[in-house]
Design an enzyme around this catalytic site. Structure first.
Site, PDB file in Angstrom:
ATOM      1  N   GLU A  26     -22.698 -31.262   6.223  1.00  0.00           N
ATOM      2  CA  GLU A  26     -21.643 -30.364   5.760  1.00  0.00           C
ATOM      3  C   GLU A  26     -22.064 -28.899   5.885  1.00  0.00           C
ATOM      4  OE1 GLU A  26     -18.739 -31.251   5.175  1.00  0.00           O
ATOM      5  OE2 GLU A  26     -18.725 -33.339   4.523  1.00  0.00           O
TER       6      GLU A  26
ATOM      7  N   ASP B 209     -17.049 -40.606  13.454  1.00  0.00           N
ATOM      8  CA  ASP B 209     -16.037 -39.818  14.160  1.00  0.00           C
ATOM      9  C   ASP B 209     -16.580 -38.670  15.012  1.00  0.00           C
ATOM     10  OD1 ASP B 209     -16.842 -38.586  11.830  1.00  0.00           O
ATOM     11  OD2 ASP B 209     -14.849 -38.180  11.054  1.00  0.00           O
TER      12      ASP B 209
ATOM     13  N   GLU C  90      -5.848 -41.817   2.310  1.00  0.00           N
ATOM     14  CA  GLU C  90      -7.249 -41.824   2.729  1.00  0.00           C
ATOM     15  C   GLU C  90      -7.593 -43.101   3.483  1.00  0.00           C
ATOM     16  OE1 GLU C  90     -10.738 -39.189   1.955  1.00  0.00           O
ATOM     17  OE2 GLU C  90      -8.782 -39.240   2.900  1.00  0.00           O
TER      18      GLU C  90
ATOM     19  N   GLU D 299      -7.029 -33.363  10.121  1.00  0.00           N
ATOM     20  CA  GLU D 299      -7.233 -34.025  11.422  1.00  0.00           C
ATOM     21  C   GLU D 299      -5.927 -34.347  12.129  1.00  0.00           C
ATOM     22  OE1 GLU D 299     -10.968 -34.239   9.267  1.00  0.00           O
ATOM     23  OE2 GLU D 299      -8.925 -34.784   8.689  1.00  0.00           O
TER      24      GLU D 299
END
Length: 905
Positions: free
Chosen positions: A103, A250, A344, A362
């Site tokens: 992150e 991803d 989610e 996204e």
């Protein structure tokens, strides 16, 4: 869409950004994030821990750094200059706090580099940033060196967390004991680290990021060319062996392709092409993308999808594979139209699996890329819907609040930095014409956090030798787009309706005439045999079903209480294919039982503040009661709130005139909930809200529960009762202190604001949202959360045997029967023999490309022959496996299932 309407929508995006950014700067800065319901900053350690979510917070003004290049894209250059000065003046990167390497890299290092990229661009233009002298780059370099100790492992994979001040090894670092990391965590570094090396000339950053990618590539499963979700950073063993394109993996795939675009290294493209071939072979089941096992890629690992895979259509556009991108995007859009936001996680039949939505960007990202590729104005309408839903359901007075539950419309006190870094950037670019942006966006590549890195870095400081280490593994006929990015201007030169022709058959995929019956077609389908029995179809009283179970090696044990225990002996299956079907059946039964257990619980309720200045824009998650008025079956209750005296409500109220005709606020504790309800009802209250007496408790960090009765008959309680944790309750109490008169709505889910605001002064940003949408009745999701089966599945402990109990020791595997509990979601299930597990009227149909309802059971699986021919390691029934090998595989599967069910997104 006219130029004027596009400009109007673009201006609306600018106003929304101002609302979010302005409230962060006013109420939260220099904290990392804004808490939009309580109008204050979220500071690490001062708020209840949210677990891994808090690893993004490092006391370094995260939201400001993440928003830097968004300010330039939105043509807010003056605000950008002010923000850069604040970062240089206020931000400290030397804090004693443990943060996520992943992150911190994508948000903070990426934010600093994106800000630097656009600062030097503005400086070259000659009007703004003339004072700038690479200060953001120096901060980025400082942060890069702080992250480097995380790579001190034998594999080169970084530790998942690091202490900004003390690194890894020191005792005061409080980290360095982790053994596992996710594939995306280790594989999403190359863009930022390589850019840092190319900007500064310090090659060490790019070298470390390349080494991590090289190791992940070497550890891929060689027969399937897939990677797992979690890997041991010391040994390289796969800890989680399921594979998909969503959470945990991803951006690893994204960075392989984008590293080729930015750095020009052929090996990155070859690796991506190899993985992409495997994804399209095993994971892609258009329009779905379903996780599989890396060592048995024809076996689905779960029956739900997570929201993070919504980025994948955008990546497919960059790859040039437009058709599946359009299909998956359309499926996702249908889910959004059903629930207003993308949950989610959601099941293959498009029900909610995990109901949260933290304002993820996204889907907007993929919408932007598809519009760039096709020029189809349909995607402008999609973007318009996203804007309207954000304003209608997520906007609150102090910003935009994440959705706690898309079914009820309740909020979470959370506005992540990626919302400003990505959502507004992609939405603005979707509606902007070239002249609306002060620089050429085509000269930059987007990181996974939508930060902008200039493409000229590909020819700067190229000290890394480009050695191709991939071709020895790659034998792909992928010549269409092997060495170039696709030119979207020539993809659709003669057929403007191309995208529409692909979308049209998917219009009814979610909730119209053809319910989904997604079935993975195995080798047995192609041989003409019947499809395997699904758990949802199983009836314990059906002799044919019992015969199928026997063939799969699954036996039934009748328990004394009338339930039936299922036990699988893989060795007793008729064939390896049947044994595999049996394993899948057992896993489906576990998931089905877990889903039913969840659905037997009462869903959360909503407390919506409807008076000035909230106007229904703050929705709080409330726990239901097992007594009183059921809000899911009756009209909502609306009224002003008043505190009861005594506040605990445990005796006759001394202020009945204050609560008469109002909704009473009561404190938890000192007596039963039902007693409180009777006391406020006798005083004339029309409803009650119990507020937790445990200060600091929140639905963000504690599971909701139902208020139970007192063991007596509670039919005399006629008013609705809801429970709020302390944090949510304090929002109402604070509103009373500030505004005195506070009106709330108690309901099963948040109500449309158009009805709430009828006859009131309506703020302009609500007027500007689509009036037709305001007046539309929102599709009910109540039925979606109800399982249609009548099956009652026990949660008592069961066992699943992997070997024949009577087989000899030589032929058995060292896998003693494990005691398994459905509460732990392991591998057993008990069912009532008198009830069936599926709705007898349910069809298992899907929509074919002609828009017709087709029985999927009779559809042959395309490309099966080529799949097997191209992969000699996949036999799927063509030859018999030794039983020891089969049993070893089952052990591996069980292990993977156990890890998978413990996963949290």
């Amino acid at each position: 869409m006219s130029r004027e309407e596009k400009q109007k929508l673009g201006n609306q995006v600018l106003e929304m950004f101002d609302h979010a950014y302005g409230n962060y700067m006013e109420h939260a800065y220099p904290a990392d994030e804004l808490m939009p319901l309580t109008c204050r900053g979220r500071v690490r350690g001062q708020e209840p821990s949210r677990g891994d979510v808090d690893d993004a917070l490092g006391k370094f003004s995260l939201t400001l750094i993440d928003s830097l290049d968004t300010l330039v894209v939105l043509n807010k250059t003056k605000e950008f200059e002010d923000a850069v000065r604040k970062v240089l003046r206020d931000v400290n990167l030397d804090n004693d706090v443990v943060v996520s390497v992943f992150e911190t890299n994508i948000r903070v290092l990426g934010g600093l580099l994106g800000g630097h990229s656009l600062a030097i661009m503005l400086k070259e233009k000659g009007e703004y940033m003339q004072w700038y002298n690479d200060e953001l780059l120096q901060m980025a370099k400082q942060l890069g060196y702080k992250l480097l100790p995380a790579f001190n492992t034998t594999s080169g994979l970084p530790y998942p967390r690091i202490n900004l001040k003390f690194g890894i090894r020191k005792p005061e670092a409080r980290t360095g004991t982790e053994t596992d990391t996710c594939t995306a965590c280790a594989g999403t570094l190359i863009l930022e680290f390589a850019a840092l090396s190319r900007f500064t000339g310090a090659t060490i950053f790019e070298e470390y990021a390349r080494k991590a990618l090289d190791f992940l590539w070497e550890k891929r499963q060689r027969s399937s060319n897939l990677v797992g979700v979690t890997i041991n950073i010391h040994t390289g063993d796969w800890v989680r062996k399921d594979s998909g394109v969503g959470a945990g993996i991803d951006s690893y795939y994204e960075y392989l392709l984008k590293a080729y675009v930015l750095l020009g290294d052929d090996s990155f493209l070859e690796r991506f092409n190899t993985h992409y071939d495997a994804i399209m072979r095993y994971i892609s089941q258009p329009p779905l993308l379903l996780d599989v096992h890396i060592h048995k890629p024809m076996l689905n690992a779960r029956t739900w999808m997570d929201a993070l895979l919504a980025f994948f259509p955008g990546l497919q556009v960059l790859k040039g594979d437009i058709r599946p991108a359009i299909e998956t995007h359309e499926m996702l859009y249908q889910v959004i139209k059903k629930h207003n936001f993308l949950p989610e996680a959601f099941t293959t039949d498009f029900r909610v699996h995990w109901a949260q939505h933290p304002l993820r960007p996204e889907f907007a990202e993929s919408t932007y890329f598809l519009y760039k590729a096709t020029g189809d104005p349909y995607y402008l309408e999609v973007g318009k819907t996203l804007i309207e839903n954000l304003n209608k359901y997520a906007r609150v007075p102090c910003g935009f609040a994440a959705m706690k539950d898309v079914r009820t419309g309740s909020h979470e006190d959370r506005m992540d930095s990626f919302f400003l870094a990505e959502m507004f950037k992609y939405l603005y670019l979707l509606f902007a014409d070239k002249e609306d942006i002060i620089f050429d966006i085509e000269d930059y590549i987007f990181t996974t956090e939508a930060h902008l890195l200039p493409l000229w870095l590909s020819t700067t400081n190229q000290s890394i030798s480009k050695k191709n280490t991939t071709s020895e593994y790659t034998e792909l006929d992928d010549s269409n787009f092997d060495w170039t990015c696709p030119n979207t201007q020539i993809l659709f030169p003669n057929d403007p309706l191309y995208a529409q022709s692909i979308r049209e058959p998917l219009k009814n995929v979610v909730d119209k005439s053809c319910p989904r019956g997604i079935i993975r077609v195995e080798e047995s389908f192609r041989s003409g045999a019947k499809p395997p029995l699904r758990a949802r179809d199983f009836m314990a009283t059906n002799p044919e079903h019992l015969e199928i179970l026997k063939k799969m090696g699954v036996s039934l044990i009748h328990l004394k209480d009338g339930r039936v225990q299922l036990v699988q002996h893989a060795i007793q299956a008729a064939s390896s294919i049947d044994a595999e079907d049996g394993l899948r059946f057992m896993q489906e039964m576990i998931e089905l039982s877990s889903q039913q257990q969840k659905e037997q619980q009462l869903p959360p309720r909503a407390v919506q503040i409807v008076s000035h200045p909230f106007f229904g824009r703050v929705v709080l998650t409330a726990g239901p009661a097992q007594f009183g008025l059921d809000l899911s079956k009756h009209k909502e209750t609306r009224g002003f709130v008043a505190s009861s005296k005594p506040y605990n409500g445990c005796s006759e109220l001394t202020n009945p005139e204050a609560v008469m005709g109002k909704i009473a606020l009561i404190q938890r504790g000192q007596c039963m909930f039902a007693e409180k309800a009777r006391n406020i009802q006798n005083a004339g209250a029309i409803g009650g809200i119990v507020i937790d007496d445990n200060e600091g408790s929140s639905s963000d960090t504690a599971p909701l529960f139902q208020m139970a009765g007192d063991g007596k008959d509670t039919d005399d309680i006629k008013i609705p009762m809801l429970f709020l944790f302390s944090k949510e309750g304090s929002i109402i109490l604070d509103a009373i202190r500030e505004y005195e008169e506070v009106e709330v709505l108690l309901s099963d889910k948040a109500k449309d604001r158009a009805a709430i605001l009828k006859g009131k002064m309506i703020p302009s940003y609500i007027i500007n949202s689509n009036p037709e949408m305001e007046n539309e009745e929102q599709p009910s999701s109540e039925n979606d959360s109800q399982n249609q089966s009548g099956e009652q599945i026990s949660s008592s402990s069961q066992e699943v045997d992997l070997v024949d109990q009577e087989s000899s020791e030589e032929n058995s595997v060292n896998s003693h029967p494990e005691s398994l509990s459905l509460a732990d979601m392991d591998n057993a299930a008990s069912i009532s023999p008198s009830e069936q597990t599926s709705n007898p009227t349910e069809n298992h149909e899907t929509t074919n490309l002609n828009g017709e309802c087709t029985d999927l059971d009779n559809q042959p699986q395309e490309q099966s022959e080529t799949e097997e021919d191209s992969n000699p390691n996949v036999s799927w029934g063509k030859k018999v496996q030794p039983i020891d090998s089969i049993l070893a595989d089952w052990n591996e599967d069980i292990e993977a299932f156990e890890m998978m069910e413990k996963d949290e997104l």
